[in-house]
Design an enzyme around this catalytic site. Structure first.
Site, PDB file in Angstrom:
ATOM      1  N   ASP A 256     -11.521   1.135   8.049  1.00 23.35           N
ATOM      2  CA  ASP A 256     -10.507   1.378   7.024  1.00 23.35           C
ATOM      3  C   ASP A 256      -9.249   2.005   7.607  1.00 23.35           C
ATOM      4  O   ASP A 256      -8.185   1.950   6.981  1.00 23.35           O
ATOM      5  CB  ASP A 256     -11.045   2.317   5.948  1.00 23.35           C
ATOM      6  CG  ASP A 256     -12.218   1.734   5.192  1.00 23.35           C
ATOM      7  OD1 ASP A 256     -12.180   0.538   4.888  1.00 23.35           O
ATOM      8  OD2 ASP A 256     -13.166   2.485   4.908  1.00 23.35           O
TER       9      ASP A 256
ATOM     10  N   ASP B 268      -4.836  -3.106  -4.007  1.00 18.66           N
ATOM     11  CA  ASP B 268      -4.187  -1.792  -4.151  1.00 18.66           C
ATOM     12  C   ASP B 268      -2.748  -1.815  -4.625  1.00 18.66           C
ATOM     13  O   ASP B 268      -2.032  -0.838  -4.417  1.00 18.66           O
ATOM     14  CB  ASP B 268      -4.179  -1.061  -2.804  1.00 18.66           C
ATOM     15  CG  ASP B 268      -5.431  -0.258  -2.585  1.00 18.66           C
ATOM     16  OD1 ASP B 268      -6.285  -0.252  -3.460  1.00 18.66           O
ATOM     17  OD2 ASP B 268      -5.547   0.347  -1.527  1.00 18.66           O
TER      18      ASP B 268
ATOM     19  N   ASP C  24       0.837  -1.200   0.000  1.00 15.99           N
ATOM     20  CA  ASP C  24       0.000   0.000   0.000  1.00 15.99           C
ATOM     21  C   ASP C  24       0.876   1.255   0.000  1.00 15.99           C
ATOM     22  O   ASP C  24       0.778   2.114   0.870  1.00 15.99           O
ATOM     23  CB  ASP C  24      -0.938  -0.011   1.202  1.00 15.99           C
ATOM     24  CG  ASP C  24      -2.281   0.617   0.857  1.00 15.99           C
ATOM     25  OD1 ASP C  24      -2.439   1.055  -0.290  1.00 15.99           O
ATOM     26  OD2 ASP C  24      -3.152   0.667   1.733  1.00 15.99           O
TER      27      ASP C  24
END
Length: 589
Positions: free
Chosen positions: A527, A303, A256
């Site tokens: 999140d 991602d 990420d």
């Protein structure tokens, strides 16, 4: 856990299936969509009498059928409707409010769990989208539980059992979700049921996130993982009698690279550790022969590859970490190794993350990211055959379908692509993007039968704020903003979004090219934290999770739209779960 971090871009709506009308169910409960299944034999019921109405809306090559089943006899406690298509080319493609099966021209529709009881005089309404090549005559003879409706002859009971639909142990099927029961994670189920009303969705299949090495064996002291490890979940799936289980494989070196809330434990140069300490132990467990009858679905590295294109070099969202993992090949080779190693297991299905329309939908991103996916799928000894499919909208909020406007709409001679929200994107929702991106992947060399998944766990956008029609035709911004289902401030906002709701419940083969709608992000798991919180889970703090943050280049310097008082990434966030249930669309009972 994670939600995708995006750069602004733009997309083109394409209709790949016919219209699906809103159908009603009189005297029973509300509609939900169902898929094609193999049905058991006819059930025995006394004093069955019925009237059936069959109407269609036709177009070249396709049609939508609405079937009204009126019960004129005693109360029905379960029903099976049978009829035959007059033309051999007619096919049920996907249906709703019943479980459909078709053998040759013979069609069977069996009640769902919620509409099996039909009072005397009540009517059940079901429907399906179909295809034809030749002619599309309507069937004229129907039976309900073996009894003729509308005065026709009674059909004889089937004399042979239907052919088996389960492949031999370990053999892959085209769509692992079709005709299959998903694993219910007991750890998430318990969290869901701790919130009032959570039992309405707590038996939904959600993915298990393996986001660090310790999670393979399970962690007793973690906020974002549970004590159950990979083998524990597989054993529980066997105990439940599940047909499939979903894992998120999520621990790349320099993970990420464009965000902070879900950075990983491995440094950008630790690809050998990723292979030896993360992928290899997972593969050793998943390849155990005791799990050969279980369809193991791996969601590969959220991602990752889109970051290599959108957040490197001269792009406004570029970061040193993204530049480094692009240069040293950690993402491409790590994903290639994961695909090759896990794909060697005959009952494993790998789906690679492909971001979402609000990140990849622009022309400048669309084809290059598809090329990156091809590069990774053929790296480290892998081939494209190890990627069974791809997934979009993982842990994100993009609407499945925007019903009140299309990318081709014009307002006062101006394209809606010029609106602030669409911002020259070529797509306005996930379904159109997923279907188009699938076609692009095929042009890059992936199999023509490759399937797509769409994460619908948090993109329902229901509740009182949901628009009921298009916005005013005064200008493109008023038209789009007044009618859009996605109520985020900006499509680049990804963290704990205020106003979100549960989306479509998981189901198989809902649209052409789509293997399933899935809940990969377990609803109610944060999140990222609203402020910096010291923790032992290795989770950082990203200002996009701060409700007071005014944004950055990736979201056009707009407010973050995040909920307050959120815990670290992956930790249970009951306030968010309550909101998701409140704003669910389709609504919860």
């Amino acid at each position: 856990m994670v939600s995708p971090k995006e750069i602004c871009g733009m997309n083109v709506w394409r209709r790949l299936s016919g219209p699906r009308p809103a159908l009603a169910l009189t005297g029973v409960s509300a509609l939900v969509i169902g898929g094609l299944v193999t049905l058991p034999g006819t059930m025995a019921h006394a004093a069955t009498q019925c009237e059936v109405s069959y109407t269609t809306n036709d177009w070249p090559g396709g049609f939508t059928a609405a079937i009204s089943i009126k019960n004129t006899g005693d109360v029905l406690d379960g029903w099976t409707l049978r009829f035959a298509f007059p033309d051999s080319s007619q096919q049920v493609v996907h249906g709703w409010s019943a479980r459909y099966g078709q053998s040759g021209q013979d069609v069977t529709a069996q009640n769902e769990s919620y509409n099996g009881s039909v009072a005397s005089g009540a009517t059940a309404v079901i429907g399906f989208n179909g295809s034809w090549d030749g002619s599309n005559p309507r069937p004229t003879s129907f039976t309900l539980n073996g009894v003729a409706c509308n005065g026709g002859p009674t059909a004889p009971p089937p004399t042979t059992a239907p052919p088996p639909t389960t492949p031999p142990p370990g053999a892959r099927v085209d769509n692992p979700y079709l005709n299959a029961v998903g694993y219910v994670n007991p750890e998430w189920k318990a969290k869901a049921e701790s919130v009032p009303g959570g039992d309405r969705v707590s038996n939904t299949s959600t993915a298990v996130w393996i986001d660090r090495i310790a999670a393979i064996e399970g962690t007793d002291d973690s906020q974002s993982n549970g004590p159950m490890g990979v083998r524990d979940h597989l054993n529980e799936a066997l105990r439940q009698g599940a047909d499939y289980i979903q894992f998120v494989i999520y621990n790349l070196p320099g993970r990420d690279c464009a965000a902070l809330a879900s950075n990983g434990e491995l440094e950008p140069d630790e690809l050998p550790r990723y292979k030896a300490e993360f992928i290899d132990p997972i593969a050793a467990i998943q390849s155990d022969a005791m799990y050969q009858d279980l369809r193991i679905i791996n969601i590969i590295e959220i991602d990752s590859l889109p970051n290599l294109h959108a957040n490197t070099g001269s792009n406004p969202g570029a970061t040193p970490t993204c530049d480094l993992v692009k240069q040293n090949g950690a993402y491409v080779n790590g994903i290639g190794y994961a695909l090759a190693t896990l794909g060697a297991i005959s009952n494993v299905y790998n789906y690679v993350d492909a971001a979402h329309h609000g990140w990849i939908g622009w022309d400048s991103n669309f084809s290059p990211v598809a090329s990156l996916l091809k590069e990774a799928a053929t790296a480290s000894g892998s081939t494209v055959d190890n990627a069974h499919g791809f997934i979009v909208n993982t842990a994100n909020y993009s609407a499945l379908h925007e019903p009140h406007f299309q990318i081709t709409d014009m307002v006062n001679g101006q394209s809606i692509r010029q609106s602030t929200w669409v911002d020259w994107n070529q797509y306005v929702d996930e379904l159109s993007f997923a279907q188009a991106f699938r076609d692009e992947l095929v042009t890059k060399g992936f199999d023509s039968g490759v399937g797509m998944l769409i994460d619908t766990s948090r993109n329902g956008w229901g509740g009182s704020a949901r628009p009921t029609g298009p916005g005013p035709m005064t200008d493109v911004d008023s038209y789009v903003d007044g009618g859009r289902i996605d109520r985020r401030i900006h499509a680049g906002n990804w963290c704990n979004q205020s106003g979100a709701g549960l989306g479509e419940r998981p189901r198989a083969a809902p649209e052409p090219g789509i293997d399933a709608y899935v809940w990969v992000k377990p609803p109610g798991e944060s999140d990222g934290s609203s402020e910096e919180i010291p923790n032992n889970d290795g989770k950082g703090f990203d200002r996009m999770c701060d409700p007071t943050y005014d944004g950055n280049a990736r979201n056009g310097y707009n407010p973050s739209g995040a909920l307050p008082d959120a815990p670290i990434s992956g930790a249970w966030f009951p306030a968010q779960f309550q909101q998701l249930m409140q704003n669910a669309y389709p609504p919860l009972p």
